[in-house]
Scaffold this active site. Structure first.
Site, PDB file in Angstrom:
ATOM      1  N   LYS A   1       0.798  -1.230   0.000  1.00 31.74           N
ATOM      2  CA  LYS A   1       0.000   0.000   0.000  1.00 31.74           C
ATOM      3  C   LYS A   1       0.829   1.278   0.000  1.00 31.74           C
ATOM      4  O   LYS A   1       0.357   2.330  -0.426  1.00 31.74           O
ATOM      5  CB  LYS A   1      -0.910   0.003   1.227  1.00 31.74           C
ATOM      6  CG  LYS A   1      -2.021  -1.039   1.177  1.00 31.74           C
ATOM      7  CD  LYS A   1      -3.172  -0.566   0.316  1.00 31.74           C
ATOM      8  CE  LYS A   1      -4.396  -1.477   0.483  1.00 31.74           C
ATOM      9  NZ  LYS A   1      -5.503  -1.014  -0.396  1.00 31.74           N
TER      10      LYS A   1
ATOM     11  N   SER B   1       0.947  -9.867  -0.490  1.00 34.21           N
ATOM     12  CA  SER B   1       0.683  -8.431  -0.486  1.00 34.21           C
ATOM     13  C   SER B   1       0.942  -7.745   0.848  1.00 34.21           C
ATOM     14  O   SER B   1       1.128  -6.537   0.886  1.00 34.21           O
ATOM     15  CB  SER B   1      -0.753  -8.171  -0.946  1.00 34.21           C
ATOM     16  OG  SER B   1      -1.661  -8.951  -0.200  1.00 34.21           O
TER      17      SER B   1
END
Lengths: 362, 362
Positions: free
Chosen positions: B77, B332
Site C-alpha cells: 500500500k 501483499s
C-alpha cells in the site's frame, strides 16, 4: 600463514552465484521498541520542501537488515557451498562431496550438490535441529550422525573422504567457502554504498571473514563487527588473545543459537578476524529471542536464533558498537522449528525497554 | 467510462517511488507439502554437464513469491499512497490528507504523509486489527473510527474532507493509487521476464488493476488471476456478472483476511478486471492459514491472512489456474497479530496433502 581471501576471489564467486543465490534485499527495521515506525533518520516534515531525490537519500532508517534468511536453503550457506563445489575439478566432483554441519551448511551442500548433479553425504551432530536435517535428506543427501563436537565431526568427514574418495566441503575453513560468503558483503557495498558499519553473526567465522574481506576492499571506511551468543563466545576470546581459543562443545552447545555452536573459529577466519574485523560483541539468550520477535513483527522476517544475533546486538548492545550513521545487520538464516517461533511470538518482550533504549547509532 | 490506467502512469509512479518503496525480491517457494526442497523444474543432475548460464535460467522453482510484506509499512500500500500524495498540488497537500482503510492503507498514508510533511487523518473501521491501527497512530496520524462498512467509511472521509479541506486519498478507486500499485507488476516483469502467470490478492481491486495494467503492457503473453477468500468473493461475482456486485460487510467481514473485506471493488478497478484480468479464484479460510504456515516455514516470510491468498491459490487451487511454466504469486502484506501467527505455527497443516497434490503448473 595463509593469504587472506581476496576481493578477486569474491568477485569470481559472485559470477558463479548469479542466478543461484538470491540477491537478498536490505529490509529497514526500527531500532528500538520505543521508536515510532517512522524512519529514524528523518524528522517528520523534513522532506516537505525537499525534492524527491532528497527523499531517496533519506527515507531509510539507519538499521537495514540483509535478509539471507530468504535464500533457497534459508541461510547464506548456499553461497559458499555452491561456490566451493562448482570450483572443484570435474573428476574430483564426480566422486561426490562430504560435509559436516550443525544444519544449514548440510542443507546448502545438499542443495548445491543436487543442482550440480553431485552425490552428497552430510555429517550432522546428534543435536542438530530436525528441520535442517530433514531438509538435507529431502534433497537427496545421505545423512551420517556423530557426537556434537568439532573433533568428532572432522574425524567422521575424514573417514568418509578416505574410504569413498569424497571431496570434503568444510563449513568455514576453506577459501572458496569464504569467498562465496563474501558475496554478501559485495551486495551490501553495492546496494548501500554509504554503509559505515556491518554487523555479522560469528560461528566458525566463514561469513564474517568473507564479508570483512569484501567490505575492506569496497568500503574501506566501514567497520565490520562480529556478534556471538555470550554462551559461545570463543571468537571474542580468540580476538582478545590474538590466537584461536576453543570453547568445549559441552559449554558452547547450551546457547539456543544452534548455528553458532562451532567449538572455535577456523584458521583462515582467524587471520581475517585479526586483520579485518573491528570487534566482536556478545548478546544474551533473551536478547536473541527478543530480536527474533521484533524481526517477525516489524520486518516480517522469520529468523532462527543464530541468524538474529547481529540484529540483537544493534537493538540491545548499541553502546558497545562503534558510532555509525548507516548500519547493516546480517540476518544469516531463518531455519527455525515452528514451535520455537510460535513460542517466541506468544510472549511479550522479556528484555526491558530500558536495556533497548540505546539503539544503534546513538 | 474512465480510461484504464496506462503504462506511462505506472512508469511515472516508479520514478517517484525510487528509494521510497523497497524493490522486493522474488522468493522461491516449493509448491506442495509433498515436494522436496529441490527446485521443482530441475531434475537432480540436469546441470551436471550444463553451463552456469543454463543454471541461471533453470535454478528457480516455478513458484516465486513477490514479497511485498517487506515494504517499510509491511504491505504494498505504501506504493499507491506515496504516489497519490506526492502527485497532489502543493497547495492542496499542505492542508492535509484523509483516508479510510481496514489498516494497511491507513498505515501507508500515515507513513507517506510523514515523509512528505503532510498532516494525515485516517478513518478505520471498529474491527480493524489493532497492530495496523497502532502503527498508523505511531506515525503521527490522527485516527477516527467508524462502522465497518464501506458506506460508513466513505461518509466519514467526505465529512472530514468537507470540514477541514483535507484531500481524500482513496484506498483503491483512484488512478494515482492504482498506478503506484502497478509498480509491483513492473518489477515482476523486469525481474522475471518469462513470467506467464501472475496471481494476485483482490480486495478493492487496486493492486490487481495496477499489476494487470503493467503486465498487459510489458508481458502481453502472461495472464493475471485474482484471488479472494470464498467468504468475500464479491469480485468473482462481479467479473462473472460483468458489473460490480456488493457483498454486505456483515457477510464479508467473516473472513480472517481482514485486508480483503471491502464490500465491493472500485469503479475503475472494475474496468481493469473486465479488460485485463483473466479470472478470479477463491480460497478457503483453512487454505489461507495453511499458506501462512508454509510461507513462514519454507520461505521464511511472515504473511497476514489477506496477504497469503494468492500463495494459497497456487498451493491448493492449481487446477483452477491456467497452465503456467513460470508463476509469480504476490504476497501483499505481513501485518499480522503475533498471537494469530503463533497459533498458525503451533498447529500442523489442517489442509490434507491430497488437496495440495495438484500444485501450480501441472
Amino acid at each position: 600463514m595463509p593469504d587472506l581471501v581476496s576481493i578477486d576471489e569474491i568477485r569470481a564467486a559472485a559470477v558463479r552465484l548469479d542466478g543461484i543465490a538470491l540477491r537478498t534485499p536490505l529490509v529497514p527495521l526500527r531500532t528500538s521498541p520505543d521508536a515510532t515506525f517512522a524512519p529514524d533518520s528523518l524528522a517528520p516534515g523534513s522532506l516537505a520542501t525537499g525534492s524527491l531525490a532528497a527523499a531517496t537519500r533519506t527515507a531509510w532508517p539507519r538499521l537495514l537488515v540483509k535478509a539471507e534468511s530468504l535464500q533457497p536453503t534459508g541461510a547464506f550457506k548456499v553461497r559458499g557451498a555452491y561456490n566451493a563445489i562448482s570450483a572443484l575439478p570435474a573428476e574430483l566432483r564426480g566422486r561426490g562431496v562430504v560435509a559436516h554441519s550443525s544444519g544449514n551448511h548440510a542443507r546448502a551442500v545438499a542443495y548445491a550438490a543436487a543442482l550440480l548433479g553431485v552425490p552428497a553425504t552430510v555429517v550432522v551432530p546428534t543435536n542438530a535441529p530436525r528441520v535442517k536435517v530433514a531438509a538435507a535428506r529431502s534433497l537427496g543427501a545421505q545423512i551420517v550422525t556423530c557426537e556434537p563436537s568439532l573433533a568428532a565431526r572432522v574425524a567422521t568427514v575424514d573417514e568418509l573422504a578416505a574410504r569413498h574418495g569424497y571431496a570434503p566441503i568444510p563449513p568455514f575453513d576453506h577459501r572458496d567457502v569464504i569467498a562465496g560468503q563474501g558475496t554478501v558483503g559485495l551486495e551490501i557495498a553495492a546496494d548501500c554504498p554509504d554503509v559505515d558499519l556491518v554487523v555479522c553473526p560469528v560461528g566458525g567465522g566463514g561469513l564474517v571473514s568473507g564479508v570483512a574481506a569484501a567490505i575492506a576492499a569496497t568500503c574501506p571506511g566501514a567497520r565490520v563487527v562480529g556478534v556471538e551468543p555470550e554462551l559461545a563466545a570463543d571468537a571474542r576470546d580468540s580476538l582478545r588473545h590474538g590466537h584461536r581459543v576453543a570453547w568445549p562443545a559441552t559449554d558452547a552447545q547450551r546457547t539456543i543459537a544452534d548455528a553458532l555452536r562451532a567449538d572455535q573459529v577456523g584458521e583462515l577466519p582467524m587471520q581475517h578476524l585479526l586483520g579485518q574485523v573491528h570487534d566482536i560483541v556478545m548478546v544474551t539468550e533473551e536478547e536473541i529471542l527478543a530480536a527474533m520477535r521484533l524481526l517477525a513483527t516489524d520486518a516480517r522476517l522469520v529468523a532462527e536464533p543464530g541468524g538474529a544475533v547481529a540484529v540483537a546486538a544493534c537493538l540491545f548492545r548499541a553502546r558497545e558498537l562503534p558510532a555509525a550513521s548507516r548500519c547493516v545487520a546480517i540476518l544469516s538464516g531463518g531455519n527455525v522449528d515452528p514451535e520455537l517461533l510460535a513460542s517466541v511470538l506468544g510472549q511479550e518482550d522479556r528484555v526491558g525497554a530500558g536495556q533497548a533504549a540505546g539503539a544503534v547509532a546513538p
